[in-house]
Each structure stands twice: as structure tokens, then as C-alpha cells.
Design an enzyme around this catalytic site. Sequence first.
Site, mmCIF file in Angstrom:
data_model
loop_
_atom_site.group_PDB
_atom_site.id
_atom_site.type_symbol
_atom_site.label_atom_id
_atom_site.label_comp_id
_atom_site.label_asym_id
_atom_site.label_seq_id
_atom_site.Cartn_x
_atom_site.Cartn_y
_atom_site.Cartn_z
ATOM 1 N N SER A 64 40.303 58.501 -6.423
ATOM 2 C CA SER A 64 41.309 59.246 -5.649
ATOM 3 C C SER A 64 42.729 58.992 -6.104
ATOM 4 O O SER A 64 43.642 59.705 -5.702
ATOM 5 C CB SER A 64 41.206 58.888 -4.177
ATOM 6 N N LYS A 67 44.558 61.883 -7.465
ATOM 7 C CA LYS A 67 45.005 63.008 -6.627
ATOM 8 C C LYS A 67 46.513 63.260 -6.682
ATOM 9 O O LYS A 67 46.928 64.403 -6.844
ATOM 10 C CB LYS A 67 44.540 62.804 -5.178
ATOM 11 N N TYR A 191 36.879 68.486 -10.443
ATOM 12 C CA TYR A 191 37.469 67.447 -9.595
ATOM 13 C C TYR A 191 36.778 66.100 -9.850
ATOM 14 O O TYR A 191 37.431 65.060 -9.948
ATOM 15 C CB TYR A 191 37.343 67.853 -8.117
ATOM 16 N N TYR A 243 45.148 57.705 3.757
ATOM 17 C CA TYR A 243 44.200 58.324 4.697
ATOM 18 C C TYR A 243 44.473 57.923 6.144
ATOM 19 O O TYR A 243 45.597 57.972 6.615
ATOM 20 C CB TYR A 243 42.752 57.941 4.336
ATOM 21 N N VAL A 261 38.288 54.687 -4.301
ATOM 22 C CA VAL A 261 37.086 53.933 -3.910
ATOM 23 C C VAL A 261 36.592 52.991 -4.997
ATOM 24 O O VAL A 261 35.710 52.171 -4.743
ATOM 25 C CB VAL A 261 35.900 54.835 -3.499
HETATM 26 N N1 GLU Z 1 35.656 60.818 -6.268
HETATM 27 C C1 GLU Z 1 35.680 60.257 -4.958
HETATM 28 C C2 GLU Z 1 35.199 61.285 -3.971
HETATM 29 O O1 GLU Z 1 35.516 62.435 -4.107
HETATM 30 C C3 GLU Z 1 37.066 59.797 -4.636
HETATM 31 C C4 GLU Z 1 37.202 59.209 -3.277
HETATM 32 C C5 GLU Z 1 38.230 58.100 -3.207
HETATM 33 O O2 GLU Z 1 38.536 57.477 -4.213
HETATM 34 O O3 GLU Z 1 38.740 57.846 -2.095
HETATM 35 O O4 GLU Z 1 34.484 60.977 -3.044
#
Ligand code: GLU
Length: 418
Positions: A64, A67, A191, A243, A261
Site C-alpha cells: 500500500s 498508493k 494494481y 486508515y 501490509v
Molecule cells: N496489496 C495489498 C492489498 O491490496 C495492499 C494492502 C496494504 O498494504 O495495506 O490488499
Amino acid sequence: MKTPVPDYLLEIRDACSDAGEGRLADYIPELAAVDPDRFAVAACTMDGVVYTAGDADAEFTIQSMSKPFVYALALRDRGIEAVLEKVEVEPSGDAFNQISLNRDTGRPRNPMINIGAITTHTLVGPPGASEDERSEVIADGLSAFAGRRLEIDGAVCESELRTAFRNRAMANLVRAGGIIEDDPDEAVRGYTRQCAYRVTVRDLAVMAVTLATGGVNPVTRERVVSAPVARQVLAVMATCGMYDAAGDWMSTVGIPAKSGVSGGILGALPGQVGLGVFSPRLDEHGHSVEGVRTFERLSQDLELHLMNTTVTEVEAVRSVRFDEISGRRTFRLQGPMTFASAEQVLRRLAEIPEGPGEVTLDLSRVSSVNTSARRMLLEAMRRLSAEGHTVGLADPGRRLPEPDLGDGTRPVTRRAAR
Ligand code: GLU
């Protein structure tokens, strides 16, 4: 002398790594296979010096943390307005994988949660870009932020794609709602690939500082995105990056940040530093346990909280000299000129009796002039000139380019006082 910064980072690592707490992410099978005890931290300065401690070369997937950067690329490629029409910027208070859509508009709440990030992904590159073209733009863009060519971890990517049921559902939802125009499967593939780039804490720190500088990578000196784009990304990181722990994070740590994550967290303090931490065990929000602890400690020790109020103690007007014979008043200014310091200057200039006479602004000790201060100083110079004063300017560092007093008249060039 050896700079104590690396020793400090080592100390932080020792103080903040106490293995055991938290759990590895296991919904992506490949992520559950990493060594849970790895720990590294890095900081990159505004002029591109990187300090590291711990397993600084350990690679992990960006997840993430991609992003904000892909959001930056979408803003760059489509413009801020066009992107806002697809993805909003309200903190959702939800976990990363929640279906957070605005009920009235059907738009994802923000680009930091998955549903918003999948949407943002489809906005990179020119409209109608193919999957491959878009992947290429993202590879180039993320690499420009990091200042080196980043590569995808194929195993992690495959592993996540096999289990990306939720993300697929979300892509289908935004497609059904007319928010994205791409094929939802393509969007999820792209993605997922974007999340699988391999990085180190060094990369995180450089990527983060490239936002903190306002869009220029200080290691390669490449301008990656414009200053307004960098500011937009930092704002969204500050409000939505962590988040459902975003408020807590902002109040305790106070650094715009994004976690992944895989166990990484990156933080960008505007105008100061870029930070990266890696430690794979996660808390209940999906943030690295030791990563959070490290950021708390760094913020406290180094006073990095964005909301710390640093009142500039220096007087913006260092001295005023009045020469009786020539009738010249010289105002020596100092420090960075912002709204607050320029206002001090205007107040002092407003005390000058009406002309004729001469008023010289000596900017030789001014370190910078921002746009609002520039406007304020120029307006003051114009008013003084209109009142019959001769306006002089000593500006050896050219902090105030093209000083126009109206009708193209320039102030008289004066030498800086010694
Ligand atoms: N690729 C992970 C997902 O889409 C990223 C989530 C994250 O790092 O919080 O679930």
C-alpha cells in the site's frame, strides 16, 4: 568527527525492536513466508543524504505504500480536478480493504484505501492507455521517486492475484458504478503489480523525501511531480494514510505517512525529511508494530510533529538605519520571508512619513521569499513609490526577482549594508 545520526538510528533500532508482538500478514500467502524479525530504518535529508540502520538492504514489497505515489502519477497525468471527480479525499476511518464509497456520489472515499487505489491506478497515463502502457508509466514513475530502477516480485504478485477476491469485487463495484472505465480484471492485475515492487527502507526514505521537497528527488535531482501535486499527496497521506488509525497517528506522530501490509511505513515531513521503517509484524490495523513504535520515537526525539509550532524568534526587520543627509532609510531584513515575517516588515514600513525620501530594502540576509511575501513586499514598494519615495533594493541573492514598481519601473539598485 563522525556525524552521530547513524548512531542515533542504531539506538532507535535497539530501543524499538523487541520481536514478538504482532502477526505477519497472511492473507497474501507469500507475505507469511518472510523472516518476521527483520528490522530496518532509514532517513533521507532534503539534500539527498541517506542514513540507515538495521537490515537496510532487505527487500520487501511496497504494497500500500505504492498508493500515494501512484496517486501522484494520476494527478500528474490527469490533473487534480479530474482525479477528484473519481476519487474523493475524505478519511473513511475504515480498514484498508473496506468498501468505502460515498453513498451519494458512488466515488471511493479516498485514494489510500484499496477501492480508491484501484480506481486511482486506472487514472495513470493518458486516457485509454493499455494495461502494458500503464504498467510502464507506473514502473517509470515509481522508479523516479526511488531514484533507481525498481523491480516486481513475481512470486508475491502471483500469490496475491490468486487470492485477490475482495479487490476484484471492489473493482467490479466501481466499474458497475461507472467510476472506472477499464476492465475490472485488468485494473486489479495492474494494481496488484503496483503493490509488488520490491523496495528497501532506503527507497522508502528517498521516495518520501521526494514528496517532502515538493516533488524533486534530491538524490537524482529529477523533478518527478509538481509542487501542487506533492502537496495534495501529502495532505491525503496526513488525513487518510493510516486508515482507521489516521487520527491517532496524526495526533501522536504527526507525520504524513503510509503503511503497507508487508511491514513498511514511510513518512514525509514537508521541508524536513523522508523516513522509512521496515519490520513485518503487524498490529490490528495492519501497521508494522515496531514501525509505529519507531515513528513515535523519532517524532518525539527529533520534534518532527507537523503541528509543532516553531515560532520564528528572529525579528524580520533586523535594523533600520536613517541617514539624515540623504534622507535614506535602510531596512535590513532577515530570515525566511513568509506571510508572518513580511507582515512585520509592512508594519514597520507603514510607519515611514510620506515622501520624498528614500526607502531601501536590504535583502542580503533574507534566506527565501515565498509567493505571498513576494506579493506583500512588492505592493509595499509600489505604495512607497506612489507616495513619492525613491525605492532602493539591495538583493545580491536575487530573492525578489523582477521587482516591478508598476509601469515597468524598477527600484534603484543599492549595495548591501555590511
Ligand atoms: N496489496 C495489498 C492489498 O491490496 C495492499 C494492502 C496494504 O498494504 O495495506 O490488499
